[in-house]
Design a protein around this motif. Structure first.
Motif, mmCIF file in Angstrom:
data_model
loop_
_atom_site.group_PDB
_atom_site.id
_atom_site.type_symbol
_atom_site.label_atom_id
_atom_site.label_comp_id
_atom_site.label_asym_id
_atom_site.label_seq_id
_atom_site.Cartn_x
_atom_site.Cartn_y
_atom_site.Cartn_z
ATOM 1 N N ALA A 168 9.457 -20.966 28.044
ATOM 2 C CA ALA A 168 9.485 -22.373 28.361
ATOM 3 C C ALA A 168 10.749 -22.716 29.132
ATOM 4 C CB ALA A 168 9.421 -23.208 27.087
ATOM 5 N N THR A 169 10.588 -23.542 30.160
ATOM 6 C CA THR A 169 11.697 -23.978 30.988
ATOM 7 C C THR A 169 11.539 -25.458 31.270
ATOM 8 O OG1 THR A 169 10.389 -23.097 32.814
ATOM 9 C CG2 THR A 169 12.259 -21.805 32.096
ATOM 10 N N PRO A 170 12.564 -26.150 31.746
ATOM 11 C CA PRO A 170 12.487 -27.597 31.869
ATOM 12 C C PRO A 170 11.418 -28.033 32.845
ATOM 13 C CG PRO A 170 14.418 -26.745 32.986
ATOM 14 C CD PRO A 170 13.848 -25.626 32.196
ATOM 15 N N ARG A 171 10.618 -29.018 32.458
ATOM 16 C CA ARG A 171 9.545 -29.512 33.298
ATOM 17 C C ARG A 171 9.583 -31.028 33.335
ATOM 18 N NH1 ARG A 171 7.042 -25.637 29.870
ATOM 19 N NH2 ARG A 171 6.427 -23.778 30.981
ATOM 20 N N PRO A 172 9.448 -31.641 34.508
ATOM 21 C CA PRO A 172 9.359 -33.088 34.556
ATOM 22 C C PRO A 172 8.039 -33.542 33.976
ATOM 23 C CG PRO A 172 8.947 -32.160 36.727
ATOM 24 C CD PRO A 172 9.362 -31.014 35.835
ATOM 25 N N ARG A 173 7.967 -34.748 33.507
ATOM 26 C CA ARG A 173 6.756 -35.267 32.911
ATOM 27 C C ARG A 173 5.779 -35.704 33.985
ATOM 28 N NH1 ARG A 173 6.102 -33.427 27.905
ATOM 29 N NH2 ARG A 173 8.029 -33.610 26.739
ATOM 30 N N ARG A 174 4.760 -34.932 34.161
ATOM 31 C CA ARG A 174 3.689 -35.301 35.071
ATOM 32 C C ARG A 174 2.376 -35.164 34.320
ATOM 33 N NH1 ARG A 174 5.286 -32.819 41.036
ATOM 34 N NH2 ARG A 174 7.442 -33.515 41.045
ATOM 35 N N SER A 175 1.295 -35.244 35.071
ATOM 36 C CA SER A 175 -0.020 -35.164 34.440
ATOM 37 C C SER A 175 -0.157 -33.865 33.669
ATOM 38 C CB SER A 175 -1.105 -35.230 35.524
ATOM 39 O OG SER A 175 -2.361 -34.909 34.990
ATOM 40 N N GLU B 105 27.783 -22.854 29.307
ATOM 41 C CA GLU B 105 29.109 -23.211 29.818
ATOM 42 C C GLU B 105 29.058 -23.471 31.316
ATOM 43 O OE1 GLU B 105 32.189 -20.521 28.786
ATOM 44 O OE2 GLU B 105 31.758 -20.585 26.628
ATOM 45 N N LEU B 106 28.323 -22.626 32.041
ATOM 46 C CA LEU B 106 28.216 -22.809 33.490
ATOM 47 C C LEU B 106 27.504 -24.111 33.838
ATOM 48 C CD1 LEU B 106 27.288 -19.201 34.651
ATOM 49 C CD2 LEU B 106 29.427 -20.410 35.096
ATOM 50 N N LEU B 107 26.574 -24.516 32.973
ATOM 51 C CA LEU B 107 25.854 -25.776 33.188
ATOM 52 C C LEU B 107 26.718 -26.981 32.837
ATOM 53 C CD1 LEU B 107 22.361 -24.793 31.735
ATOM 54 C CD2 LEU B 107 22.900 -25.209 34.153
ATOM 55 N N GLY B 108 27.867 -26.729 32.223
ATOM 56 C CA GLY B 108 28.725 -27.817 31.794
ATOM 57 C C GLY B 108 28.192 -28.553 30.600
ATOM 58 N N ALA B 109 27.369 -27.862 29.808
ATOM 59 C CA ALA B 109 26.717 -28.513 28.651
ATOM 60 C C ALA B 109 27.461 -28.182 27.371
ATOM 61 C CB ALA B 109 25.275 -28.042 28.548
ATOM 62 N N HIS C 250 25.273 -14.020 23.837
ATOM 63 C CA HIS C 250 26.402 -14.171 24.759
ATOM 64 C C HIS C 250 25.938 -14.753 26.095
ATOM 65 C CE1 HIS C 250 30.054 -13.228 27.008
ATOM 66 N NE2 HIS C 250 29.271 -12.699 27.931
ATOM 67 N N ASN C 251 24.840 -14.234 26.640
ATOM 68 C CA ASN C 251 24.343 -14.711 27.930
ATOM 69 C C ASN C 251 23.939 -16.182 27.882
ATOM 70 O OD1 ASN C 251 24.702 -12.279 29.292
ATOM 71 N ND2 ASN C 251 22.629 -11.551 28.856
ATOM 72 N N LEU C 252 23.272 -16.580 26.808
ATOM 73 C CA LEU C 252 22.842 -17.974 26.691
ATOM 74 C C LEU C 252 24.043 -18.911 26.615
ATOM 75 C CD1 LEU C 252 19.863 -17.698 24.173
ATOM 76 C CD2 LEU C 252 19.730 -18.087 26.631
ATOM 77 N N ARG C 253 25.009 -18.545 25.825
ATOM 78 C CA ARG C 253 26.198 -19.402 25.690
ATOM 79 C C ARG C 253 26.985 -19.461 27.003
ATOM 80 N NH1 ARG C 253 26.319 -20.720 20.442
ATOM 81 N NH2 ARG C 253 25.320 -19.243 18.997
ATOM 82 N N ALA C 254 27.030 -18.348 27.718
ATOM 83 C CA ALA C 254 27.720 -18.335 29.010
ATOM 84 C C ALA C 254 27.012 -19.243 30.011
ATOM 85 C CB ALA C 254 27.794 -16.906 29.541
ATOM 86 N N GLU C 255 25.673 -19.220 30.008
ATOM 87 C CA GLU C 255 24.946 -20.101 30.928
ATOM 88 C C GLU C 255 25.150 -21.559 30.557
ATOM 89 O OE1 GLU C 255 20.566 -21.023 32.888
ATOM 90 O OE2 GLU C 255 20.709 -19.524 31.284
ATOM 91 N N GLY D 207 17.631 -30.428 31.511
ATOM 92 C CA GLY D 207 16.463 -29.785 30.915
ATOM 93 C C GLY D 207 16.711 -28.334 30.556
ATOM 94 N N ARG D 208 17.396 -27.626 31.436
ATOM 95 C CA ARG D 208 17.689 -26.218 31.175
ATOM 96 C C ARG D 208 18.596 -26.080 29.957
ATOM 97 N NH1 ARG D 208 15.868 -21.101 31.326
ATOM 98 N NH2 ARG D 208 17.585 -19.625 31.503
ATOM 99 N N ALA D 209 19.602 -26.947 29.854
ATOM 100 C CA ALA D 209 20.500 -26.908 28.700
ATOM 101 C C ALA D 209 19.733 -27.149 27.408
ATOM 102 C CB ALA D 209 21.613 -27.932 28.863
ATOM 103 N N ALA D 210 18.744 -28.042 27.448
ATOM 104 C CA ALA D 210 17.944 -28.315 26.251
ATOM 105 C C ALA D 210 17.160 -27.071 25.839
ATOM 106 C CB ALA D 210 16.999 -29.485 26.507
ATOM 107 N N VAL D 211 16.629 -26.342 26.818
ATOM 108 C CA VAL D 211 15.896 -25.111 26.520
ATOM 109 C C VAL D 211 16.831 -24.083 25.885
ATOM 110 C CG1 VAL D 211 14.711 -23.138 27.545
ATOM 111 C CG2 VAL D 211 14.130 -25.450 28.270
ATOM 112 N N LEU D 212 18.022 -23.926 26.455
ATOM 113 C CA LEU D 212 18.973 -22.950 25.924
ATOM 114 C C LEU D 212 19.397 -23.321 24.504
ATOM 115 C CD1 LEU D 212 21.218 -22.358 29.071
ATOM 116 C CD2 LEU D 212 19.243 -21.031 28.308
ATOM 117 N N ARG D 213 19.622 -24.612 24.263
ATOM 118 C CA ARG D 213 20.007 -25.037 22.916
ATOM 119 C C ARG D 213 18.874 -24.790 21.919
ATOM 120 N NH1 ARG D 213 21.793 -29.787 25.631
ATOM 121 N NH2 ARG D 213 24.044 -29.733 26.058
ATOM 122 N N GLN D 214 17.634 -25.007 22.361
ATOM 123 C CA GLN D 214 16.503 -24.751 21.467
ATOM 124 C C GLN D 214 16.444 -23.281 21.079
ATOM 125 O OE1 GLN D 214 13.131 -23.215 22.596
ATOM 126 N NE2 GLN D 214 12.745 -23.115 20.392
#
Length: 238
Positions: free
Chosen positions: A2-9, A234-238, A227-232, A197-204
């Motif tokens: 799962a990755t961030p998706r805008p709300r559409r139909s 940080e890069l997202l500034g989240a 380690h990789n998730l936490r590093a990303e 959205g990406r930060a929300a996925v990583l936190r989940q």
């Protein structure tokens, strides 16, 4: 994954059958042969339709041009990880079939890809001769990849989810290529919206009791993936 998706139909429609695809993958014939062996193993021992059209349809889907991470290369990787973890599965054939179907329907702007992929399996597999009980298990496993949170006793679910998440445990270069592919698939999403959205996925993912549920995954992949998730993040500034 799962990755961030805008709300559409969320209308459950599959991509058009005639959707264009990339050039034929170099491993196309080998993958098709693997599909035929798997399908013949998974279905009942009576006369059934030719297995090749089902495999060709799946490989066409995996080669659609909107894909940059969820490509044939991802399918190959997940199938390889499923094979590595097959000793932990209650039904290795069901897990392997689920790997083939788990992102077979993929439109980045939609939030129902797992559901539509499961429905594709529910339509195609009985027609191809796979027993109903195994078909239902494949569809259940495909739906499970939306959140990657199998129950404690779900041996098949643990194997498929671990195989799908194994990309998180790549080298820094491999993880960067994965993250870049995901971003490219969501190129239509503004940067700020994507980051949120990406930060929300990583936190989940990081909120799960653990990322990997098989002993192999916990031993070989867990620490690097964390380690990789936490590093990303940080890069997202989240």
């Amino acid at each position: 994954m799962a990755t961030p998706r805008p709300r559409r139909s969320s209308r459950p429609a599959d991509p058009p059958a005639a959707a264009p695809s990339r050039e034929r993958h170099p491993d196309h014939d080998e993958l098709l042969s693997r599909w035929v062996v798997l399908l013949n193993s998974a279905r009942e021992a009576v006369c059934h339709p030719n297995p090749f059209p089902y495999g060709e349809d799946l490989l066409r889907r995996w080669a659609e041009p909107q894909r940059h991470y969820h490509t044939t290369e991802h399918l190959i990787a997940v199938l390889g990880h499923v094979e590595t973890l097959s000793g932990y599965a209650a039904d290795p054939d069901a897990v392997a079939l689920a790997a083939w179907f788990h992102d077979a329907v993929y439109l980045p702007e939609r939030s129902t890809n797992e559901e539509r992929s499961a429905r594709l399996a529910e339509r195609a597999l009985p027609e191809a001769g796979v027993p109903q009980a195994r078909t239902e298990e494949v569809a259940r496993l495909v739906r499970l990849t939306r959140r990657h949170d199998p129950a404690p006793g779900d041996a098949n679910g643990k194997v498929l989810c671990d195989a799908d998440l194994a990309v998180l445990a790549g080298s820094p270069q491999q993880y960067a290529a994965y993250a870049a592919g995901v971003r490219q698939e969501y190129g239509f999403v503004p940067e700020d919206t994507f980051r949120e959205g990406r930060a929300a996925v990583l936190r989940q993912l990081l909120s799960l009791p653990r990322l990997f549920r098989t002993p192999y995954g916990q031993l070989h992949w867990e620490a690097t993936a964390q380690h990789n998730l936490r590093a990303e993040l940080e890069l997202l500034g989240a």
